[in-house]
Design a protein around this motif. Structure first.
Motif, PDB file in Angstrom:
ATOM      1  N   LEU A   1       0.820  -1.212   0.000  1.00 47.04           N
ATOM      2  CA  LEU A   1       0.000   0.000   0.000  1.00 47.04           C
ATOM      3  C   LEU A   1       0.854   1.263   0.000  1.00 47.04           C
ATOM      4  N   LEU A   2       1.973   1.236   0.697  1.00 49.71           N
ATOM      5  CA  LEU A   2       2.860   2.403   0.732  1.00 49.71           C
ATOM      6  C   LEU A   2       3.591   2.595  -0.596  1.00 49.71           C
ATOM      7  N   ALA A   3       4.088   1.509  -1.171  1.00 46.16           N
ATOM      8  CA  ALA A   3       4.923   1.602  -2.365  1.00 46.16           C
ATOM      9  C   ALA A   3       4.127   1.679  -3.664  1.00 46.16           C
ATOM     10  N   THR A   4       3.040   0.915  -3.747  1.00 46.59           N
ATOM     11  CA  THR A   4       2.260   0.868  -4.994  1.00 46.59           C
ATOM     12  C   THR A   4       0.773   0.986  -4.674  1.00 46.59           C
ATOM     13  N   PRO A   5       0.298   2.211  -4.461  1.00 45.57           N
ATOM     14  CA  PRO A   5      -1.111   2.397  -4.088  1.00 45.57           C
ATOM     15  C   PRO A   5      -2.097   1.787  -5.085  1.00 45.57           C
ATOM     16  N   ALA A   6      -1.734   1.710  -6.357  1.00 47.53           N
ATOM     17  CA  ALA A   6      -2.655   1.129  -7.341  1.00 47.53           C
ATOM     18  C   ALA A   6      -2.897  -0.350  -7.038  1.00 47.53           C
TER      19      ALA A   6
ATOM     20  N   TYR B   1      -4.425   8.520   1.197  1.00 49.53           N
ATOM     21  CA  TYR B   1      -5.247   7.735   2.114  1.00 49.53           C
ATOM     22  C   TYR B   1      -4.900   6.250   2.049  1.00 49.53           C
ATOM     23  N   LEU B   2      -4.640   5.750   0.843  1.00 49.54           N
ATOM     24  CA  LEU B   2      -4.222   4.355   0.725  1.00 49.54           C
ATOM     25  C   LEU B   2      -2.881   4.128   1.419  1.00 49.54           C
ATOM     26  N   ARG B   3      -1.990   5.086   1.292  1.00 47.83           N
ATOM     27  CA  ARG B   3      -0.695   4.965   1.977  1.00 47.83           C
ATOM     28  C   ARG B   3      -0.884   5.006   3.496  1.00 47.83           C
ATOM     29  N   ALA B   4      -1.867   5.765   3.960  1.00 45.99           N
ATOM     30  CA  ALA B   4      -2.158   5.790   5.400  1.00 45.99           C
ATOM     31  C   ALA B   4      -2.625   4.409   5.864  1.00 45.99           C
ATOM     32  N   ILE B   5      -3.404   3.728   5.035  1.00 50.98           N
ATOM     33  CA  ILE B   5      -3.821   2.359   5.357  1.00 50.98           C
ATOM     34  C   ILE B   5      -2.586   1.461   5.421  1.00 50.98           C
ATOM     35  N   GLY B   6      -1.652   1.668   4.513  1.00 51.00           N
ATOM     36  CA  GLY B   6      -0.407   0.895   4.526  1.00 51.00           C
ATOM     37  C   GLY B   6       0.402   1.140   5.785  1.00 51.00           C
ATOM     38  N   ALA B   7       0.480   2.394   6.208  1.00 50.39           N
ATOM     39  CA  ALA B   7       1.203   2.710   7.446  1.00 50.39           C
ATOM     40  C   ALA B   7       0.519   2.054   8.642  1.00 50.39           C
ATOM     41  N   ARG B   8      -0.806   2.040   8.643  1.00 48.95           N
ATOM     42  CA  ARG B   8      -1.567   1.396   9.720  1.00 48.95           C
ATOM     43  C   ARG B   8      -1.256  -0.099   9.776  1.00 48.95           C
TER      44      ARG B   8
ATOM     45  N   GLY C   1      -4.651  11.590  -7.039  1.00 49.27           N
ATOM     46  CA  GLY C   1      -4.321  12.682  -6.130  1.00 49.27           C
ATOM     47  C   GLY C   1      -4.251  12.282  -4.672  1.00 49.27           C
ATOM     48  N   ILE C   2      -5.000  13.003  -3.855  1.00 52.79           N
ATOM     49  CA  ILE C   2      -4.964  12.814  -2.409  1.00 52.79           C
ATOM     50  C   ILE C   2      -5.459  11.427  -1.991  1.00 52.79           C
ATOM     51  N   GLY C   3      -6.246  10.788  -2.826  1.00 52.09           N
ATOM     52  CA  GLY C   3      -6.728   9.441  -2.518  1.00 52.09           C
ATOM     53  C   GLY C   3      -5.595   8.448  -2.330  1.00 52.09           C
ATOM     54  N   ARG C   4      -4.501   8.649  -3.066  1.00 55.29           N
ATOM     55  CA  ARG C   4      -3.333   7.774  -2.899  1.00 55.29           C
ATOM     56  C   ARG C   4      -2.729   7.945  -1.503  1.00 55.29           C
TER      57      ARG C   4
ATOM     58  N   GLY D   1      -2.365  -1.718  -4.125  1.00 55.86           N
ATOM     59  CA  GLY D   1      -3.026  -1.704  -2.826  1.00 55.86           C
ATOM     60  C   GLY D   1      -4.527  -1.495  -2.950  1.00 55.86           C
ATOM     61  N   ALA D   2      -4.940  -0.603  -3.850  1.00 52.27           N
ATOM     62  CA  ALA D   2      -6.368  -0.351  -4.070  1.00 52.27           C
ATOM     63  C   ALA D   2      -7.054  -1.614  -4.577  1.00 52.27           C
ATOM     64  N   LEU D   3      -6.385  -2.327  -5.464  1.00 51.03           N
ATOM     65  CA  LEU D   3      -6.943  -3.566  -5.996  1.00 51.03           C
ATOM     66  C   LEU D   3      -7.137  -4.592  -4.876  1.00 51.03           C
ATOM     67  N   ILE D   4      -6.135  -4.738  -4.025  1.00 47.42           N
ATOM     68  CA  ILE D   4      -6.232  -5.697  -2.926  1.00 47.42           C
ATOM     69  C   ILE D   4      -7.299  -5.263  -1.922  1.00 47.42           C
TER      70      ILE D   4
END
Length: 157
Positions: free
Chosen positions: A50-55, A73-80, A68-71, A57-60
């Motif tokens: 999720l941090l490295a490849t948000p696209a 949020y996905l990275r925040a999920i990765g950090a979590r 934009g900013i949506g990426r 991550g979104a699929l998973i």
């Protein structure tokens, strides 16, 4: 009167003798330690994706690839997810089964909320819904497994 320093463990505060004392900590001979560490590795890998490849991550995760900013949020999920992995690994190695169980049980909020979010968005495929449901199930089963007494060790060898 001051108590002797050895009554409180060594100066670093961490007494590693617990590995053989059965004081509620996970030992290397306890399969639960390795299962929790494996689960931590899975969460760390998911966090990394999720941090490295948000696209990807979104699929998973079960949402369309955001712009934009949506990426962010996905990275925040990765950090979590990465933080959860580090909590589980650290607790399983250095704390008690009870502490691991509490974190696992509390972490059920993560897949439950993720499941509610993707269901309300209506964007997830059946396998993405199943992935979040399985995640909740695995967390719950392992949390309950932590309640079981530690396996007896044969010291006669």
């Amino acid at each position: 009167m001051k108590a002797p320093a050895r009554a409180f463990g060594h100066a670093g505060g961490m007494d590693r003798r617990h590995l053989a004392t059965g004081d509620g900590r996970l030992s290397p001979s306890d399969l639960r330690l390795w299962i929790v560490l494996a689960m931590a590795l899975v969460f760390l890998a998911l966090g990394g994706v999720l941090l490295a490849t948000p696209a990807l991550g979104a699929l998973i995760y079960g949402v369309p690839e955001p712009e934009g900013i949506g990426r962010t949020y996905l990275r925040a999920i990765g950090a979590r997810d990465a933080a959860l992995a580090l909590h589980l690994a650290g607790l399983s190695l250095l704390s008690t089964r009870r502490a691991v169980m509490i974190v696992l049980a509390g972490s059920l909020a993560i897949p439950a909320c993720d499941l509610a979010l993707i269901l309300s968005a209506g964007t997830a495929a059946w396998w993405q819904v199943a992935l979040h449901g399985m995640s909740a199930g695995v967390l719950a089963v392992i949390a309950l497994w932590m309640l079981a007494p530690a396996p007896r060790q044969d010291h006669s060898a």
